[in-house]
Design a protein around this motif. Structure first.
Motif, PDB file in Angstrom:
ATOM      1  N   MET A   1       0.952  -1.299  -0.139  1.00 48.69           N
ATOM      2  CA  MET A   1      -0.125  -0.047  -0.135  1.00 48.69           C
ATOM      3  C   MET A   1       0.807   1.292  -0.073  1.00 48.69           C
ATOM      4  SD  MET A   1      -3.059   1.239   2.629  1.00 48.69           S
ATOM      5  CE  MET A   1      -1.778   1.874   4.021  1.00 48.69           C
ATOM      6  N   LEU A   2       1.956   1.276   0.911  1.00 45.26           N
ATOM      7  CA  LEU A   2       2.705   2.505   0.983  1.00 45.26           C
ATOM      8  C   LEU A   2       3.317   2.816  -0.360  1.00 45.26           C
ATOM      9  CD1 LEU A   2       3.553   4.549   2.676  1.00 45.26           C
ATOM     10  CD2 LEU A   2       5.497   3.181   3.662  1.00 45.26           C
ATOM     11  N   ASP A   3       3.929   1.691  -1.031  1.00 46.55           N
ATOM     12  CA  ASP A   3       4.658   1.971  -2.326  1.00 46.55           C
ATOM     13  C   ASP A   3       3.709   2.420  -3.203  1.00 46.55           C
ATOM     14  OD1 ASP A   3       7.134   1.491  -1.574  1.00 46.55           O
ATOM     15  OD2 ASP A   3       6.943  -0.824  -1.881  1.00 46.55           O
ATOM     16  N   ASP A   4       2.423   2.104  -3.320  1.00 47.41           N
ATOM     17  CA  ASP A   4       1.388   2.437  -4.174  1.00 47.41           C
ATOM     18  C   ASP A   4       0.947   3.950  -4.104  1.00 47.41           C
ATOM     19  OD1 ASP A   4      -0.749   1.776  -6.045  1.00 47.41           O
ATOM     20  OD2 ASP A   4      -1.845   2.812  -4.578  1.00 47.41           O
ATOM     21  N   LEU A   5       1.125   4.330  -2.711  1.00 45.96           N
ATOM     22  CA  LEU A   5       0.734   5.954  -2.289  1.00 45.96           C
ATOM     23  C   LEU A   5       1.998   6.644  -3.053  1.00 45.96           C
ATOM     24  CD1 LEU A   5      -0.817   5.532   1.105  1.00 45.96           C
ATOM     25  CD2 LEU A   5      -1.944   5.868  -1.003  1.00 45.96           C
ATOM     26  N   PHE A   6       3.200   6.261  -2.778  1.00 46.22           N
ATOM     27  CA  PHE A   6       4.376   6.889  -3.223  1.00 46.22           C
ATOM     28  C   PHE A   6       4.306   7.127  -4.875  1.00 46.22           C
ATOM     29  CE2 PHE A   6       7.042   5.279   0.505  1.00 46.22           C
ATOM     30  CZ  PHE A   6       6.704   6.520   1.251  1.00 46.22           C
TER      31      PHE A   6
ATOM     32  N   LEU B   1       1.593   7.118  -6.419  1.00 45.81           N
ATOM     33  CA  LEU B   1       0.531   7.750  -6.858  1.00 45.81           C
ATOM     34  C   LEU B   1       0.943   9.271  -6.692  1.00 45.81           C
ATOM     35  CD1 LEU B   1      -2.393   8.004  -7.652  1.00 45.81           C
ATOM     36  CD2 LEU B   1      -2.941   7.898  -5.055  1.00 45.81           C
ATOM     37  N   ALA B   2       1.786   9.629  -5.527  1.00 46.30           N
ATOM     38  CA  ALA B   2       2.076  11.015  -5.217  1.00 46.30           C
ATOM     39  C   ALA B   2       3.076  11.363  -6.511  1.00 46.30           C
ATOM     40  CB  ALA B   2       2.475  11.007  -3.967  1.00 46.30           C
ATOM     41  N   GLN B   3       3.929  10.493  -6.907  1.00 42.60           N
ATOM     42  CA  GLN B   3       5.052  10.905  -7.829  1.00 42.60           C
ATOM     43  C   GLN B   3       4.088  11.156  -9.470  1.00 42.60           C
ATOM     44  OE1 GLN B   3       7.604   7.624  -7.375  1.00 42.60           O
ATOM     45  NE2 GLN B   3       9.084   9.206  -6.203  1.00 42.60           N
TER      46      GLN B   3
ATOM     47  N   LYS C   1       1.464  12.299 -10.142  1.00 42.91           N
ATOM     48  CA  LYS C   1       0.611  13.473 -10.351  1.00 42.91           C
ATOM     49  C   LYS C   1       1.327  14.722 -10.943  1.00 42.91           C
ATOM     50  CE  LYS C   1      -3.026  14.457  -8.203  1.00 42.91           C
ATOM     51  NZ  LYS C   1      -4.382  14.634  -8.931  1.00 42.91           N
TER      52      LYS C   1
ATOM     53  N   VAL D   1       2.379  18.158 -11.769  1.00 46.91           N
ATOM     54  CA  VAL D   1       2.127  19.472 -11.053  1.00 46.91           C
ATOM     55  C   VAL D   1       2.754  20.922 -11.936  1.00 46.91           C
ATOM     56  CG1 VAL D   1       2.179  21.045  -8.911  1.00 46.91           C
ATOM     57  CG2 VAL D   1       2.204  18.734  -8.990  1.00 46.91           C
ATOM     58  N   MET D   2       2.093  21.657 -12.413  1.00 45.82           N
ATOM     59  CA  MET D   2       2.665  22.781 -13.384  1.00 45.82           C
ATOM     60  C   MET D   2       2.271  24.270 -12.693  1.00 45.82           C
ATOM     61  SD  MET D   2       4.585  21.663 -15.475  1.00 45.82           S
ATOM     62  CE  MET D   2       4.828  23.156 -16.458  1.00 45.82           C
ATOM     63  N   PRO D   3       3.245  24.926 -12.455  1.00 44.70           N
ATOM     64  CA  PRO D   3       3.064  26.208 -11.787  1.00 44.70           C
ATOM     65  C   PRO D   3       2.026  27.191 -12.482  1.00 44.70           C
ATOM     66  CG  PRO D   3       5.199  26.116 -12.487  1.00 44.70           C
ATOM     67  CD  PRO D   3       4.716  24.869 -12.915  1.00 44.70           C
TER      68      PRO D   3
END
Lengths: 108, 194
Positions: free
Chosen positions: A1-6, A8-10, A12, A14-16
């Protein structure tokens, strides 16, 4: 689960936003304007203290004028000095030495 | 402006920063285009909140502008310095967040995704940030640099100014703590049947 969350966060992206970039550049401009001017040379600092290049020109002119007055003082200056001090002394520094050199050259 | 920016295209960050400190008008734009996307992404990954991440990015860049006149070219990398500043700013915010409810830090909806998928993704990212908030600051920083930014242990050691052994210890303990914290939320986050 934790690796999946990492992951997922990576994943996403993000553009300013333009608004964020504008705010950051406004900050940069404000800090840059408020910052002290870059270090200048000693001479530049000295000229600034005495008033810049116009003052340097004035000082130079005054110096040249003083030297010229020493070599060939106008009559009014001589008269004024005599009136003020009460005497008039003229020292001829070149007359004797000129004749001395003339004699030496003639004899040699 | 583009001609000026082109002249900085291949220059290292610290050279552009020194130019900014010397009054170069285009240097700030060059640095912002290079650095802000990464700074914002790092903050967003740690905080799972766009607005807060933007505030952190702006604050981090403000600190960069202010330190520019004192920057000693060649001694440190701007990117390394920024990683450290962003990590510190984020852990400050995570610490303050411990007393807030999850609803206070909910991510705005992404119209491209279905409502359910969006809610689940948001819940997962928020849960991760919330769990990071419960770690000691140094552990949260080390874990985020290793597992969210994908940096190597030597890079993290440089950024955090600690030994390799400390990095390994912090990341290992941090990861174990995160697993424990999140264990009770498996069902809520849709991991129950895995």
């Amino acid at each position: 689960m934790l690796d999946d969350l990492f992951a997922l966060a990576q994943a996403k992206p993000v553009m300013p936003s333009d608004d964020l970039m504008a705010r950051i550049l406004a900050d940069a401009d404000a800090v840059q304007v408020a910052a002290p001017a870059p270090t200048q040379s000693i001479w530049a600092g000295f000229f600034d203290i005495i008033g810049g290049w116009p003052s340097v020109g004035g000082l130079a002119m005054a110096g040249v004028t003083g030297v010229w007055f020493g070599i060939a003082p106008p009559a009014t200056v001589t008269t004024f000095a005599a009136d003020l001090i009460g005497t008039d002394v003229t020292v001829d520094l070149l007359a004797d030495s000129s004749s001395y050199f003339a004699e030496t050259l003639t004899d040699g | 402006m583009n001609a000026f920016m082109g002249s900085w295209r291949d220059a290292p960050d610290d050279a552009v920063l020194v130019a900014y400190a010397s009054g170069d008008g285009s240097a700030a734009q060059v640095l912002s285009q290079r650095l802000v996307p990464r700074v914002l992404a790092q903050a967003k990954r740690m905080l799972a909140d766009r607005a807060e991440a933007e505030d952190v990015a702006q604050e981090a860049m403000m600190r960069l502008w202010k330190i520019a006149p004192d920057w000693r070219q060649g001694e440190a990398q701007v990117s390394t310095w920024l990683y450290r500043v962003v990590a510190n700013l984020c852990t400050d915010r995570l610490r303050k967040r411990r007393s807030l409810s999850l609803d206070d830090i909910a991510e705005p909806a992404d119209p491209q995704k279905s409502a359910v998928a969006q809610m689940l993704e948001t819940s997962r990212l928020t849960a991760l940030a919330d769990a990071l908030a419960q770690l000691p600051d140094r552990q949260a920083q080390a874990v985020s640099l290793r597992h969210l930014e994908g940096l190597s242990n030597p890079e993290i050691a440089t950024i955090m100014d600690i030994s390799l052994r400390s990095v390994e210890s912090l990341t290992a303990r941090g990861k174990r703590a995160l697993t424990d914290i999140l264990a009770g939320r498996r069902a809520e986050l849709g991991y129950e049947d895995e």
